[in-house]
Design an enzyme around this catalytic site. Structure first.
Site, PDB file in Angstrom:
ATOM      1  N   GLU A  40       4.987  -0.923   9.960  1.00 53.93           N
ATOM      2  CA  GLU A  40       4.088  -0.926   8.810  1.00 53.93           C
ATOM      3  C   GLU A  40       4.835  -0.313   7.623  1.00 53.93           C
ATOM      4  OE1 GLU A  40      -0.413   0.880   7.984  1.00 53.93           O
ATOM      5  OE2 GLU A  40       0.960   1.918   9.335  1.00 53.93           O
ATOM      6  N   LYS A 115      -4.528  -5.723   7.497  1.00 59.43           N
ATOM      7  CA  LYS A 115      -5.050  -4.655   8.347  1.00 59.43           C
ATOM      8  C   LYS A 115      -6.559  -4.509   8.184  1.00 59.43           C
ATOM      9  CE  LYS A 115      -4.204   0.343   9.031  1.00 59.43           C
ATOM     10  NZ  LYS A 115      -3.409   1.462   8.480  1.00 59.43           N
ATOM     11  N   CYS A 151      -1.235  -0.280  13.073  1.00 62.46           N
ATOM     12  CA  CYS A 151      -1.416   1.173  13.098  1.00 62.46           C
ATOM     13  C   CYS A 151      -2.820   1.611  13.533  1.00 62.46           C
ATOM     14  CB  CYS A 151      -1.036   1.765  11.737  1.00 62.46           C
ATOM     15  SG  CYS A 151      -0.568   3.521  11.804  1.00 62.46           S
TER      16      CYS A 151
END
Length: 267
Positions: A40, A115, A151
């Site tokens: 990321e 995300k 994440c």
């Protein structure tokens, strides 16, 4: 399928980060990887300046630079970047938010995953500057279906189950994990748990720990803790990096997914 996980430390400048990523991509492809996963925020590290000032669309220099190198090498790449999103007002200030995007690019693909779960935890509010995505994404590499999460998504089991139900046998997770007391333990538990939840391979690429092992365990923002990993569909940790920059390679045995789903039909 041979994969590579590139653990690096990105910096504040998108072009410098592109040059570093292209160098590491060549190294990984030279080791035989067909799928290469970067962290990321590969395009710009968190806590290194405003994200909106260097945010680019998928036709920008960062994404097309990685695309061109990936196509030259015949490999598929996943790498974290930021794209322009919207403008919101926070405490009387207008903020240009971005999407936290996992770029997916290579010979037959050029798209992104935005995300879904923004990191609003531990007194950090990613949603102030990042607009959440809404769509699950899978793609194919040499006949293998790969899902994508980023994440903080790893704390949400249903996303991983849903990716597996969409056919994913491998789920890649670009990451820039926060260091601090207990954070490495949580990372190891969560990656193993999501593998078991989805009976899939988990391939997680993290930012290396700024300052390396010397700073290990100190509380920081989400700038990296290292410990990129490859976890099998029964939760076994097959490969793990340390705190420093590193490239991991691993041959994924997809038959393990079939056997796991037969013996553990949680889906």
């Amino acid at each position: 399928m041979k994969i590579a996980v590139v653990q690096l430390t990105s910096g504040p400048d998108i072009l410098n980060n592109l040059a570093l990523a292209k160098q590491k991509l060549r190294e990984a492809a030279g080791q035989g990887a067909r799928l290469v996963v970067f962290p990321e925020a590969t395009s710009q590290a968190f806590d290194s300046g405003r994200l909106d000032e260097q945010a680019q669309e998928l036709d920008g220099e960062f994404a097309t630079g990685l695309r061109d190198t990936a196509r030259e090498l015949g490999v598929t790449v996943v790498a974290g970047m930021f794209r322009p999103a919207d403008t919101v007002e926070r405490e009387g200030k207008k903020i240009n938010r971005v999407y936290n995007t996992a770029l997916i690019t290579g010979p037959d693909i050029h798209r992104g995953y935005d995300k879904i779960h923004t990191f609003d935890a531990y007194s950090y509010r990613e949603s102030d500057t990042v607009r959440p995505g809404e769509e699950l994404v899978t793609f194919d590499v040499e006949g293998v279906t790969v899902g994508v999460a980023t994440c903080y998504d790893i704390r949400f089991p249903e996303q991983f189950r849903d990716l597996a139900r969409k056919g994913a046998q491998v789920i890649v997770v670009p990451t820039s994990w926060m260091d601090g007391p207990g954070k490495l333990d949580q990372w190891r538990i969560l990656t193993a748990a999501r593998a078991l939840d989805s009976t899939s391979w988990i391939v997680a690429a993290g930012q290396a720990r700024p300052g390396g092992e010397e700073k290990a365990g100190e509380a920081t923002g989400p700038t990296g803790i290292g410990h990129s990993c490859v976890v099998g569909p029964m939760g076994r940790r097959e490969a793990e990096a340390g705190y420093e920059p590193e490239i991991l390679t691993h041959d994924l045995d997809l038959e393990q997914v079939t056997k796991a789903r037969e013996s553990l039909p949680v889906l």
